[in-house]
Design an enzyme around this catalytic site. Structure first.
Site, PDB file in Angstrom:
ATOM      1  N   HIS A   1       0.655  -1.430   0.139  1.00 23.14           N
ATOM      2  CA  HIS A   1       0.484   0.203  -0.421  1.00 23.14           C
ATOM      3  C   HIS A   1       1.283   1.497  -0.235  1.00 23.14           C
ATOM      4  CE1 HIS A   1      -3.603   2.703   1.229  1.00 23.14           C
ATOM      5  NE2 HIS A   1      -3.072   3.137   2.069  1.00 23.14           N
ATOM      6  N   GLU A   2       1.898   1.238   0.882  1.00 19.57           N
ATOM      7  CA  GLU A   2       2.999   2.462   1.329  1.00 19.57           C
ATOM      8  C   GLU A   2       3.525   2.807  -0.204  1.00 19.57           C
ATOM      9  OE1 GLU A   2       0.450   4.379   2.956  1.00 19.57           O
ATOM     10  OE2 GLU A   2       0.646   3.147   3.836  1.00 19.57           O
ATOM     11  N   ILE A   3       4.082   1.443  -0.903  1.00 23.19           N
ATOM     12  CA  ILE A   3       4.881   1.851  -1.395  1.00 23.19           C
ATOM     13  C   ILE A   3       4.294   2.279  -2.811  1.00 23.19           C
ATOM     14  CG2 ILE A   3       5.831   0.430  -3.219  1.00 23.19           C
ATOM     15  CD1 ILE A   3       7.783  -1.310  -0.744  1.00 23.19           C
TER      16      ILE A   3
END
Length: 163
Positions: A131-133
């Site tokens: 999600h964050e990448i």
């Protein structure tokens, strides 16, 4: 430590790719601490520097075991097995939906001092890494939804935002 203002959807900065961090200094440490404090205040379990308008590849995750900072994270392996997990964003509070992700991943990243590490994860941590990448690459989480689901989420968020 400071709680920084969050960039809210549909701010176009959420669609921009973040630049690699090349300087590991006190300013980076302050950014990481501010991200942690901002994430806790949101509240959330993950945050990137772009969520506060800083287009650098910095992620902070806190899955209840202590906050950890990932600098320049990159996916180097993903499992073929997939899982569904409910996701949302500190930049779009109050709405979430199920997203399909790889069940396990391996990432390479640098810590706050610039030392390179690799980490393999599964379950929630693997979902958070992906999600964050994605966010660091300029892909906001709702882009992984079908057009119909994405439109519903946006309408729901707009309704909540008017309150």
């Amino acid at each position: 430590m400071t709680i920084r203002p969050l960039v809210r959807y549909p701010d176009p900065r959420l669609a921009l790719p973040a630049a690699d961090v090349s300087v590991f200094d006190d300013a980076l440490r302050i950014l990481a601490e501010d991200l942690r404090d901002t994430m806790h205040a949101a509240p959330g379990i993950g945050i990137t520097a772009p969520h506060v308008g800083v287009l650098l590849r910095v992620v902070v995750l806190d899955l209840g075991d202590d906050a950890k900072t990932y600098i320049n994270p990159e996916m180097i392996w993903t499992s073929p097995e997939m899982i569904m997990h409910q996701e949302g964003s500190v930049s779009m509070p109050g709405v979430n939906d199920d997203i399909q992700r790889h069940a396990r991943v391996r990432i390479r990243y640098r810590d706050i001092d610039g030392t390179t590490h690799e980490e393999e994860s599964d379950g929630l941590r693997a979902v958070c890494h992906q999600h964050e990448i994605d966010q660091l690459n300029g892909m906001f989480w709702i882009q992984r939804l079908s057009r119909i689901k994405r439109e519903r989420i946006i309408k729901r968020f707009e309704k909540l935002s008017r309150r």
